[in-house]
Design a protein around this motif. Structure first.
Motif, PDB file in Angstrom:
ATOM      1  N   CYS A 159      26.390  34.468  63.386  1.00  0.00           N
ATOM      2  CA  CYS A 159      25.694  34.613  62.104  1.00  0.00           C
ATOM      3  C   CYS A 159      24.754  35.820  62.169  1.00  0.00           C
ATOM      4  N   THR A 160      25.333  36.967  62.413  1.00  0.00           N
ATOM      5  CA  THR A 160      24.559  38.144  62.818  1.00  0.00           C
ATOM      6  C   THR A 160      23.872  38.896  61.682  1.00  0.00           C
ATOM      7  N   ASP A 182      30.022  37.412  61.994  1.00  0.00           N
ATOM      8  CA  ASP A 182      29.579  36.937  60.675  1.00  0.00           C
ATOM      9  C   ASP A 182      30.810  36.632  59.838  1.00  0.00           C
ATOM     10  N   ILE A 183      30.644  35.733  58.899  1.00  0.00           N
ATOM     11  CA  ILE A 183      31.756  35.400  58.001  1.00  0.00           C
ATOM     12  C   ILE A 183      31.898  36.462  56.905  1.00  0.00           C
ATOM     13  N   SER A 209      34.380  36.304  61.453  1.00  0.00           N
ATOM     14  CA  SER A 209      34.862  34.971  61.810  1.00  0.00           C
ATOM     15  C   SER A 209      34.001  33.913  61.134  1.00  0.00           C
ATOM     16  N   ASP A 210      34.668  32.845  60.722  1.00  0.00           N
ATOM     17  CA  ASP A 210      33.940  31.673  60.239  1.00  0.00           C
ATOM     18  C   ASP A 210      33.507  30.915  61.489  1.00  0.00           C
ATOM     19  N   LEU A 211      32.264  31.077  61.858  1.00  0.00           N
ATOM     20  CA  LEU A 211      31.738  30.577  63.146  1.00  0.00           C
ATOM     21  C   LEU A 211      32.694  30.948  64.282  1.00  0.00           C
ATOM     22  N   ASN A 225      20.727  32.676  64.527  1.00  0.00           N
ATOM     23  CA  ASN A 225      19.779  32.334  63.470  1.00  0.00           C
ATOM     24  C   ASN A 225      20.643  32.042  62.246  1.00  0.00           C
ATOM     25  N   ALA A 248      23.533  33.402  53.348  1.00  0.00           N
ATOM     26  CA  ALA A 248      22.708  33.633  54.545  1.00  0.00           C
ATOM     27  C   ALA A 248      21.625  32.564  54.686  1.00  0.00           C
TER      28      ALA A 248
HETATM   29  C1  LIG Z   1      19.995  33.479  58.251  1.00  0.00           C
HETATM   30  S1  LIG Z   1      21.158  34.814  58.174  1.00  0.00           S
HETATM   31  C2  LIG Z   1      20.762  35.545  59.734  1.00  0.00           C
HETATM   32  C3  LIG Z   1      21.068  36.989  59.832  1.00  0.00           C
HETATM   33  C4  LIG Z   1      20.499  37.632  61.101  1.00  0.00           C
HETATM   34  N1  LIG Z   1      20.977  36.973  62.293  1.00  0.00           N
HETATM   35  C5  LIG Z   1      18.985  37.618  61.077  1.00  0.00           C
HETATM   36  O1  LIG Z   1      18.370  36.870  61.850  1.00  0.00           O
HETATM   37  O2  LIG Z   1      18.402  38.366  60.277  1.00  0.00           O
HETATM   38  C6  LIG Z   1      22.653  33.956  58.453  1.00  0.00           C
HETATM   39  C7  LIG Z   1      23.954  34.764  58.482  1.00  0.00           C
HETATM   40  O3  LIG Z   1      25.018  33.828  58.723  1.00  0.00           O
HETATM   41  C8  LIG Z   1      26.175  34.246  58.032  1.00  0.00           C
HETATM   42  N2  LIG Z   1      27.046  33.071  57.885  1.00  0.00           N
HETATM   43  C9  LIG Z   1      26.957  32.058  56.991  1.00  0.00           C
HETATM   44  N3  LIG Z   1      27.943  31.160  57.190  1.00  0.00           N
HETATM   45  C10 LIG Z   1      28.653  31.603  58.249  1.00  0.00           C
HETATM   46  C11 LIG Z   1      29.805  31.111  58.938  1.00  0.00           C
HETATM   47  N4  LIG Z   1      30.401  29.976  58.580  1.00  0.00           N
HETATM   48  N5  LIG Z   1      30.284  31.822  59.978  1.00  0.00           N
HETATM   49  C12 LIG Z   1      29.691  32.989  60.364  1.00  0.00           C
HETATM   50  N6  LIG Z   1      28.600  33.511  59.740  1.00  0.00           N
HETATM   51  C13 LIG Z   1      28.095  32.827  58.696  1.00  0.00           C
HETATM   52  C14 LIG Z   1      25.649  34.817  56.743  1.00  0.00           C
HETATM   53  O4  LIG Z   1      26.601  35.708  56.174  1.00  0.00           O
HETATM   54  C15 LIG Z   1      24.356  35.508  57.233  1.00  0.00           C
HETATM   55  O5  LIG Z   1      24.604  36.866  57.523  1.00  0.00           O
END
Ligand SMILES: C[S@@+](CC[C@H](N)C(=O)[O-])C[C@H]1O[C@@H](n2cnc3c(N)ncnc32)[C@H](O)[C@@H]1O
Length: 338
Positions: A159-160, A182-183, A209-211, A225, A248
């Motif tokens: 979730c970058t 990131d998704i 990737s979705d997780l 995060n 996010a």
């Molecule tokens: C809280 S933000 C954090 C971004 C960054 N890591 C930061 O701390 O500023 C969460 C991120 O998770 C991504 N996200 C949400 N669902 C997701 C999933 N199923 N798989 C991967 N990433 C996902 C969102 O697109 C978003 O960029």
């Protein structure tokens, strides 16, 4: 020619604000400084009930000051009084007022206007497709890195978003290789721009990737995060937050939809002595402790930036006794659910 046009064209479609901008320009024509235009901006932002949006010192004055420095292309060392006293021309003032107007009328975080955000002292490109970096985990990054049992020196930042966490870790430790996942492909475009900016392409990859769905490797450290805002809390957020990507922030009714998946799948992607570190939000921490009583979470509190003030020391002393403020956990792979 363009300047004259600029001076004549309106600054705001809101008549009251337009009047205020014009009156400021007239009243202060001969003594405009960085400090007084930032004060003007901050007063206006207060009147318009803006949210500080996690900006330094929780301050709208700092919001206005930052936009002023950005517009004037000054280094953002606003404490330095030589910059605060710097005189500004009417043309410069107009450019600054236009940025204030965007902040007010669009209700966006200042970083979406400047397209830059500072995190752990590093500059990151940001746009509306990523959360503005603000995870408080960064005050403990060096400590986290010292707790990892390194085997293959691989780190996953799940979730970058902008890549701020994984990139900072890669900058702190030149031995590690980091995958940013990131998704959202739009978010990954931003992360990838930041990887290039720091010339880290040989050590840092971006993967959509979705997780864990598209992942096949094992890591010494998974750090995340993830979104963790409960739906009902999201509804109450200020507009500045709602202008960040909803994906996010929101993670189901109790904010734990994503965290449950991470907790139950992470072990498969960790080396036997690996470690999962996650930021989870105060309300989530309480639920997680109840829901996973056998998981040996090592809870940490999110600390603000360290300072020497008495207030900081008192707050630090008090929060160490407050379980309600647990908001980061470390967990060894062995302790995670299979
Ligand atoms: C809280 S933000 C954090 C971004 C960054 N890591 C930061 O701390 O500023 C969460 C991120 O998770 C991504 N996200 C949400 N669902 C997701 C999933 N199923 N798989 C991967 N990433 C996902 C969102 O697109 C978003 O960029």
């Amino acid at each position: 020619m363009e300047n004259t046009k600029d001076l004549q064209s309106s600054l705001s479609s809101n008549l009251l604000r337009e009047k205020r901008y014009r009156s400021f320009l007239e009243k202060c024509a001969n003594h405009m400084t960085v400090k007084n235009i930032a004060h003007f901006g901050s007063k206006l932002m207060h009147q318009e009930k803006l949210h500080y949006h996690f900006f330094e010192d929780h301050s709208l004055f700092k919001n206005a000051l930052y936009l002023t420095f950005f517009s004037l292309n000054l280094p953002y060392e606003y404490q330095d009084s030589k910059y605060l006293k710097r005189k500004i021309s009417k043309e410069e003032a107009i450019s600054i007022l236009k940025l204030f107007e965007r902040r007010i009328s669009e209700r966006v975080p200042v970083q979406y206007i400047t397209h830059e955000a500072y995190y752990s002292g590093y500059k990151f490109f940001v746009n509306k497709n990523v959360l503005v970096p603000r995870s408080l985990m960064n005050s403990q990054f060096e400590d986290f890195l010292s707790h990892v049992h390194w085997e293959n020196y691989r780190v996953l930042d799940l979730c970058t978003g902008s890549g701020c966490i994984g990139i900072t870790l890669a900058l702190l430790n030149p031995n590690i290789k980091v995958d940013l996942v990131d998704i959202s492909s739009d978010a990954l475009e931003v992360a990838s721009a930041n990887v290039k900016y720091y010339g880290l392409q040989d050590r840092v990859r971006c993967i959509q990737s979705d997780l864990f769905t598209n992942l096949h490797d094992k890591y010494d450290l998974i750090i995340t995060n993830p979104p963790y805002v409960p739906e009902i809390e999201y509804a109450e957020q200020p507009l500045e937050v709602k202008n960040e990507p909803k994906i996010a922030l929101v993670a189901g009714k109790d904010g734990l939809d994503i965290l449950h998946q991470i907790l139950t799948q992470a072990k498969k992607y960790l080396n036997p002595n690996g470690m999962l570190i996650a930021e989870v939000g105060y309300s989530a921490a309480i639920t997680l402790k109840k829901k996973y009583p056998k998981v040996p979470f090592q809870w940490r509190k999110c600390k603000g930036s360290k300072d020497e003030s008495l207030l900081y020391k008192i707050t630090e002393f008090l929060i160490q006794w407050t379980p309600l403020l647990d908001s980061i956990f470390l967990c060894e792979a062995k302790g995670l659910p299979d």
